[in-house]
Scaffold this motif. Structure first.
Motif, mmCIF file in Angstrom:
data_model
loop_
_atom_site.group_PDB
_atom_site.id
_atom_site.type_symbol
_atom_site.label_atom_id
_atom_site.label_comp_id
_atom_site.label_asym_id
_atom_site.label_seq_id
_atom_site.Cartn_x
_atom_site.Cartn_y
_atom_site.Cartn_z
ATOM 1 N N UNK A 42 47.211 47.654 42.555
ATOM 2 C CA UNK A 42 45.822 47.558 43.025
ATOM 3 C C UNK A 42 45.042 48.850 42.755
ATOM 4 N N UNK A 43 45.583 49.693 41.891
ATOM 5 C CA UNK A 43 44.903 50.918 41.460
ATOM 6 C C UNK A 43 44.320 50.642 40.082
ATOM 7 N N UNK A 44 43.006 50.801 39.950
ATOM 8 C CA UNK A 44 42.351 50.455 38.685
ATOM 9 C C UNK A 44 41.425 51.586 38.242
ATOM 10 N N UNK A 48 36.130 45.306 45.192
ATOM 11 C CA UNK A 48 36.178 45.357 46.654
ATOM 12 C C UNK A 48 36.737 44.058 47.233
ATOM 13 N N UNK A 49 36.299 42.940 46.727
ATOM 14 C CA UNK A 49 36.775 41.646 47.231
ATOM 15 C C UNK A 49 38.272 41.441 46.995
ATOM 16 N N UNK A 50 38.812 42.107 45.965
ATOM 17 C CA UNK A 50 40.227 41.947 45.630
ATOM 18 C C UNK A 50 41.066 43.169 46.015
ATOM 19 N N UNK A 51 40.501 44.018 46.865
ATOM 20 C CA UNK A 51 41.217 45.149 47.465
ATOM 21 C C UNK A 51 41.772 46.154 46.463
ATOM 22 N N UNK A 52 41.001 46.450 45.425
ATOM 23 C CA UNK A 52 41.396 47.480 44.472
ATOM 24 C C UNK A 52 40.934 48.854 44.954
ATOM 25 N N UNK A 53 41.639 49.877 44.509
ATOM 26 C CA UNK A 53 41.229 51.261 44.691
ATOM 27 C C UNK A 53 40.803 51.754 43.317
ATOM 28 N N UNK A 101 35.392 52.369 47.960
ATOM 29 C CA UNK A 101 36.502 51.791 47.189
ATOM 30 C C UNK A 101 37.091 52.803 46.188
ATOM 31 N N UNK A 102 36.582 54.022 46.203
ATOM 32 C CA UNK A 102 37.031 55.049 45.257
ATOM 33 C C UNK A 102 38.317 55.705 45.763
ATOM 34 N N UNK A 103 39.210 55.981 44.823
ATOM 35 C CA UNK A 103 40.471 56.637 45.132
ATOM 36 C C UNK A 103 40.195 57.999 45.770
ATOM 37 N N UNK A 104 41.018 58.369 46.739
ATOM 38 C CA UNK A 104 40.805 59.601 47.510
ATOM 39 C C UNK A 104 40.635 60.834 46.631
ATOM 40 N N UNK A 105 41.418 60.954 45.568
ATOM 41 C CA UNK A 105 41.358 62.160 44.749
ATOM 42 C C UNK A 105 40.095 62.244 43.901
ATOM 43 N N UNK A 106 39.258 61.220 43.935
ATOM 44 C CA UNK A 106 37.971 61.235 43.226
ATOM 45 C C UNK A 106 36.790 61.436 44.162
#
Length: 103
Positions: free
Chosen positions: A37-39, A68-73, A94-99
């Protein structure tokens, strides 16, 4: 998003690793790489024949909604996607923490 693009379907084309919409017979797309789920959204392209109409913006908006609807980060590597999120910081959710500190 402009009303003229609201009913255009977003396609997740896994075979070509891209999200895409087709407007007036031309396809705009965002290339992606995905692991679970990381894209990462890598590159956005919109043909010049449909340029200047907001197609790329509609594509980005539709893609973010899908993610967001498909729970991606999200890792927003594409400069257009990054700029869009910078202008619409609510999408940092919805952005990955390191970004997140890059906005």
């Amino acid at each position: 998003m402009k009303p003229e693009f609201e009913n255009i379907p977003l396609i997740k084309n896994d075979a070509q690793s891209r999200f895409q919409i087709t407007v007036d017979g031309y396809t705009a797309f965002i290339l992606f790489q995905e692991r679970d789920k990381d894209i990462s959204l890598i590159h956005t392209e919109s043909p010049e024949e449909i340029g200047g109409r907001g197609v790329a913006t509609a594509l980005i908006e539709k893609t973010l909604i899908y993610l967001e609807q498909h729970n991606y980060i999200l890792a927003p590597l594409c400069p257009l996607v990054y700029a869009y999120i910078k202008r619409h910081p609510e999408w940092k959710r919805i952005v990955r923490e390191d970004f997140k500190d890059k906005f």
